[in-house]
Design an enzyme around this catalytic site. Structure first.
Site, PDB file in Angstrom:
ATOM      1  N   ASP A  92     -18.751 -34.915  29.786  1.00 31.13           N
ATOM      2  CA  ASP A  92     -18.313 -35.462  28.475  1.00 31.13           C
ATOM      3  C   ASP A  92     -18.532 -34.359  27.296  1.00 31.13           C
ATOM      4  O   ASP A  92     -19.119 -33.396  27.377  1.00 31.13           O
ATOM      5  CB  ASP A  92     -19.297 -36.715  28.097  1.00 31.13           C
ATOM      6  CG  ASP A  92     -20.767 -36.253  28.053  1.00 31.13           C
ATOM      7  OD1 ASP A  92     -21.208 -35.652  28.801  1.00 31.13           O
ATOM      8  OD2 ASP A  92     -21.112 -36.891  26.981  1.00 31.13           O
ATOM      9  N   GLU A 155     -23.822 -37.188  28.365  1.00 35.12           N
ATOM     10  CA  GLU A 155     -24.859 -36.410  27.927  1.00 35.12           C
ATOM     11  C   GLU A 155     -24.861 -36.372  26.456  1.00 35.12           C
ATOM     12  O   GLU A 155     -26.014 -36.143  25.756  1.00 35.12           O
ATOM     13  CB  GLU A 155     -24.891 -34.886  28.373  1.00 35.12           C
ATOM     14  CG  GLU A 155     -26.265 -34.081  28.379  1.00 35.12           C
ATOM     15  CD  GLU A 155     -26.162 -33.430  27.073  1.00 35.12           C
ATOM     16  OE1 GLU A 155     -27.116 -32.949  26.597  1.00 35.12           O
ATOM     17  OE2 GLU A 155     -24.980 -33.154  26.198  1.00 35.12           O
TER      18      GLU A 155
END
Length: 451
Positions: A92, A155
């Site tokens: 991400d 994250e």
């Protein structure tokens, strides 16, 4: 130890493929923040599975993470009795709003005149993904040790992976964890991060009035919540800019020095603006606490009117020093805020999160092997550096395997990568060197502790 000449040639020959794959990954806007389209995040997870299958990994799959985006996982057996190395990265990325004023489209990667590749996630952390890809491609089927892959899908936002890892420890046990989500001070200078500050956060809400009132009719006697909030926040630092909160730990840095030129370049501090705090620059950013106001719920300037605000909420983050207890440090911050009540205003404080700090055991065989691999790959002495950033998953991995080593490295150089900001970029040469270093590390560790 493994000779690196052929390995460096292999990495150089692989780079066109690596960079083509990085280009494709950066084009996927995998923003896992609430409110963004989840489809690209799921597309990115599938693309990571494809990436590692193309590297020759059998059995790579997506695992459902409760309440979050799936993680990519693989368990790749090696010789019996050999050590296990887990390779971590995340797929991400941070948002790239127009307000950041990018000079090129964030999700259309481009190589500029300086040779760097620009795009959101090019460094953080899709460079980590292709470093792992290149490592696995070079190792091939004859891997010298057991390998595991763990790639996170959230994250950058509120992660759910820590709880998942702790609930499934057998999946994630290892002798060494390679976190390819950080980097050296500057390109070409090998850096191994040996300490991370922790990150604790809370909100503070200040109330002074039952409702908004006219600032002309009532201002001067009735206190507004914003003025009270300003006075509270001013107590967090002393006149030097050092964090001034009773019960919050401080320390000193004993590794390599933070390069001031690198720091000035990477921090974008304006000419003539002073640094905060006291002590060495390394102390201030790696070994001392720092508290930051991340945001406040306020009217913007364009919509501001002549009223006294009845209530204001701020979100605070405090970086805590390696060795400090995260829960105790957050409680010290929250207790300090609760004690500040200008004009007897109402103050409510609420916990947001605790991310624990971390320091490596420099004597661990994996750390020794990593330093040797970096020096061989770069042809230069290794700098043991710290980071003010936090990686909460590290604490969970240490719970799963308390005796394991944590390696923190990657291609995100401090000087120019500009992660989380506009014009994020990565130097392809740094990716190539890290593929060499990581492959050397795995081979050297297998030789050092294998059976």
């Amino acid at each position: 130890m493994t000779d690196s000449t052929d390995l460096k040639d292999s990495a150089a020959g692989l780079m066109p493929d690596v960079l083509q794959r990085l280009d494709a990954l950066v084009r996927i806007p995998s923003i896992a923040f609430p409110g963004f389209d989840p489809a690209p995040v799921h597309d990115m997870g599938a693309a990571v599975v494809d990436l590692f299958e193309a590297a020759g990994v059998v059995g790579v799959k997506l695992l459902d993470v409760p309440d979050g985006y799936p993680c990519v996982y693989a368990d790749i057996p090696g010789p019996e009795g050999s050590p296990t190395v887990l390779l971590y990265a995340h797929y991400d990325v941070q948002p790239a709003p127009e307000s950041q004023n990018w000079s090129s489209e964030p999700f259309e990667p481009v190589t500029k005149d300086d040779g760097r590749i620009y795009g959101r996630g090019a460094a953080d952390d899709k460079s980590g993904l292709v470093i792992h890809y290149g490592t696995l491609k070079i190792l091939g089927a004859d891997r010298p040790c057991n390998l595991k892959i763990l790639v996170e899908g959230e994250e950058e936002t509120i992660s759910h992976l820590e709880a998942f890892v702790e609930a499934n420890p057998d999946l994630f046990k290892a002798d060494a964890y390679v976190i390819a989500d950080i980097g050296p001070q500057r390109v070409g200078r090998p850096g191994l991060t040996t300490a991370l500050r922790g990150d604790v956060a809370c909100t503070v809400t200040v109330r002074t009035l039952a409702n908004p009132v006219h600032s002309g009719m009532f201002g001067g006697a009735a206190p507004d919540a914003l003025t009270a909030m300003i006075r509270i926040l001013d107590t967090l630092h002393d006149e030097n800019g050092d964090t001034a909160i009773a019960g919050v730990d401080s320390s000193q840095w004993d590794g390599a020095d933070m390069d001031e030129a690198v720091y000035r370049e990477g921090s974008a501090i304006l000419p003539g603006v002073d640094f905060l705090g006291t002590g060495s620059l390394s102390d201030r950013i790696w070994a001392k606490p720092s508290v930051t106001v991340l945001g406040m719920d306020l009217p913007n300037v364009a919509e501001a009117s002549n009223v006294l605000l009845p209530e204001v909420t701020a979100k605070l983050s405090m970086r805590i020093v390696p060795g400090a207890d995260g829960d105790a440090q957050l409680e010290a911050l929250m207790a300090h805020l609760r004690a500040q009540r200008p004009w007897n205003c109402e103050v409510d404080v609420a916990k947001v999160k605790v991310g624990h700090a971390f320091a490596v055991d420099a004597s661990h065989p994996a750390i020794v092997a990593a330093e040797a691999a970096l020096e061989e790959a770069y042809g230069a002495p290794v700098e043991n550096i710290g980071s003010g950033a936090s990686i909460p998953l590290v604490a969970s991995l240490k719970k799963v395997s308390p005796d394991a080593a944590i390696l923190l490295w990657g291609a995100e150089d401090t000087a120019q990568s500009r992660i989380h900001a506009s014009d994020e970029s990565v130097d392809p040469a740094e990716i190539e060197r890290m593929i060499v270093a990581q492959t050397l590390f795995i081979r050297n560790l297998a030789e050092a502790v294998g059976h």
